[in-house]
Scaffold this motif. Structure first.
Motif, PDB file in Angstrom:
ATOM      1  N   MET A  34       0.802  -1.218   0.000  1.00  0.00           N
ATOM      2  CA  MET A  34       0.000   0.000   0.000  1.00  0.00           C
ATOM      3  C   MET A  34       0.834   1.265   0.000  1.00  0.00           C
ATOM      4  SD  MET A  34      -2.964  -1.340  -0.109  1.00  0.00           S
ATOM      5  CE  MET A  34      -4.162  -0.078   0.277  1.00  0.00           C
ATOM      6  N   TRP A  59      -7.867  -7.181   0.156  1.00  0.00           N
ATOM      7  CA  TRP A  59      -8.012  -6.121  -0.838  1.00  0.00           C
ATOM      8  C   TRP A  59      -9.329  -6.292  -1.561  1.00  0.00           C
ATOM      9  CZ3 TRP A  59      -4.005  -4.846  -5.240  1.00  0.00           C
ATOM     10  CH2 TRP A  59      -3.750  -3.465  -5.232  1.00  0.00           C
ATOM     11  N   ASP A 222      -7.680   1.527 -10.954  1.00  0.00           N
ATOM     12  CA  ASP A 222      -6.600   1.539  -9.963  1.00  0.00           C
ATOM     13  C   ASP A 222      -5.905   2.895  -9.874  1.00  0.00           C
ATOM     14  OD1 ASP A 222      -7.251  -1.074  -9.594  1.00  0.00           O
ATOM     15  OD2 ASP A 222      -5.260  -1.890  -9.995  1.00  0.00           O
ATOM     16  N   PHE A 225      -6.255   4.287  -4.527  1.00  0.00           N
ATOM     17  CA  PHE A 225      -6.283   3.231  -3.515  1.00  0.00           C
ATOM     18  C   PHE A 225      -6.693   3.839  -2.174  1.00  0.00           C
ATOM     19  CE2 PHE A 225      -3.097   1.930  -6.670  1.00  0.00           C
ATOM     20  CZ  PHE A 225      -3.622   0.709  -7.047  1.00  0.00           C
ATOM     21  N   GLN A 226      -6.878   3.003  -1.177  1.00  0.00           N
ATOM     22  CA  GLN A 226      -7.412   3.471   0.095  1.00  0.00           C
ATOM     23  C   GLN A 226      -6.576   4.579   0.748  1.00  0.00           C
ATOM     24  OE1 GLN A 226      -8.695   0.208   2.514  1.00  0.00           O
ATOM     25  NE2 GLN A 226      -9.478   1.490   4.155  1.00  0.00           N
ATOM     26  N   ASN A 236       1.898   2.803  -4.734  1.00  0.00           N
ATOM     27  CA  ASN A 236       1.417   1.437  -4.587  1.00  0.00           C
ATOM     28  C   ASN A 236       2.366   0.501  -5.330  1.00  0.00           C
ATOM     29  OD1 ASN A 236      -0.336  -0.992  -5.658  1.00  0.00           O
ATOM     30  ND2 ASN A 236      -1.442  -0.167  -3.905  1.00  0.00           N
ATOM     31  N   HIS A 267     -10.374  -0.973  -5.780  1.00  0.00           N
ATOM     32  CA  HIS A 267      -9.849  -1.517  -4.531  1.00  0.00           C
ATOM     33  C   HIS A 267     -10.225  -0.707  -3.298  1.00  0.00           C
ATOM     34  CE1 HIS A 267      -7.643  -4.481  -6.804  1.00  0.00           C
ATOM     35  NE2 HIS A 267      -7.049  -3.544  -7.515  1.00  0.00           N
TER      36      HIS A 267
END
Length: 292
Positions: A34, A59, A222, A225-226, A236, A267
């Motif tokens: 991550m 994920w 993508d 991401f979080q 990432n 994700h």
């Protein structure tokens, strides 16, 4: 009879267009994936703040089905079922059936990029052979070209993931060669459904914008991401060009914060439907209130 206790689908109206976000399940990844460019204590602190485990994460994998006019568009296809190390992913075929979506009703497939967790569902029984033989598969020309000789030099992936990614992409391009409809910069797949190449994550990575009646939603693949809201400059491990990925991410989040449009990403925790707000030099994930 085929439904689950908790149906893993989420319906959203975007003007006159129907969008359904479907969970393909989850797959385990190492937490260090991550954020490959930050100190271990900083990543550990973020994981703790997010109530995430320190070593192995689940994920999420989100896919979308968009119905506009007489077109039914599948955006990505999840992981598929041929990877025994990921038994909780690859649920798309089952969940399409539970949602009442027949594979033969799909007129178009849009691929944000050719990583295996986005194309694997099209390679295995459940979808392969059940789609129309002439279903059109849209992806950026740069993406197809990249996988002829992919560069993993800037990625941080555990072995043997790079080899599996390459072999899966090669097999996909061979299997669907007659149905590929490459585009250069952007292409309108259906009324109000526009796919646009962003690059970054992969050279041909693309996002999909859905627009109708003054409402808009972006499926970002993508690009986000979080950690990307609070720390958009974190890299990432699956990004083939992490510096460009960060630029793409910040630009996209800036646009969404300014417009108020909805965001969905592969994700982010299911169903991932949210708005983006500015927070100083970073951003905030603001869940959308469900109204259908």
């Amino acid at each position: 009879m085929h439904d689950e206790l908790v149906p893993s689908r989420y319906a959203v109206k975007v003007g006159e267009i129907d969008v359904m976000v479907i969970s393909d399940g989850v797959l385990p990844i190492t937490a260090t994936t991550m954020a490959t460019n930050v100190a271990a204590p900083d990543l550990a602190a973020w994981l703790k703040d997010e109530f995430l485990p320190p070593e192995i994460l689940d994920w999420p994998l989100n896919v979308a089905v968009v119905r506009s006019g007489d077109r039914t568009v599948l955006i990505d296809s999840g992981l598929g079922t041929e990877f025994p190390g990921f038994p909780r992913a690859g649920q798309l075929a089952l969940r399409l059936e539970a949602a009442g979506i027949a594979p033969k009703s799909v007129t178009d497939v849009v691929l944000t990029h050719l990583h295996m967790d986005h194309i694997g569902g099209l390679l295995v029984d459940g979808l392969r052979g059940r789609l129309h033989a002439d279903v059109q598969v849209h992806l950026a020309s740069a993406e197809a070209e990249f996988w002829q000789a992919p560069d993993f030099s800037k990625t941080v992936m555990p072995a043997p993931i790079p080899e599996v990614l390459q072999s899966t992409a090669t097999r996909f391009l061979d299997m669907y060669s007659d149905q590929l409809r490459p585009f250069e910069t952007e292409y309108e797949v259906a009324p109000g459904v526009l796919i646009r190449r962003t690059g970054g994550h992969t050279p041909g990575h693309s996002v999909v914008r859905v627009e109708s009646g003054g409402e808009r939603l972006t499926f970002a693949g993508d690009a986000v991401f979080q950690p990307g809201f609070e720390y958009p400059n974190w890299y990432n491990g699956f990004e083939h060009d992490p510096e460009e990925s960060a630029r793409v991410r910040i630009k996209l989040l800036e646009e969404l914060a300014a417009s108020g449009d909805q965001l969905v990403a592969t994700h982010l925790p299911f169903p991932s439907v949210c708005h983006v707000a500015k927070a100083g030099n970073a951003f905030r994930f603001v869940p959308t209130v469900w109204d259908y």
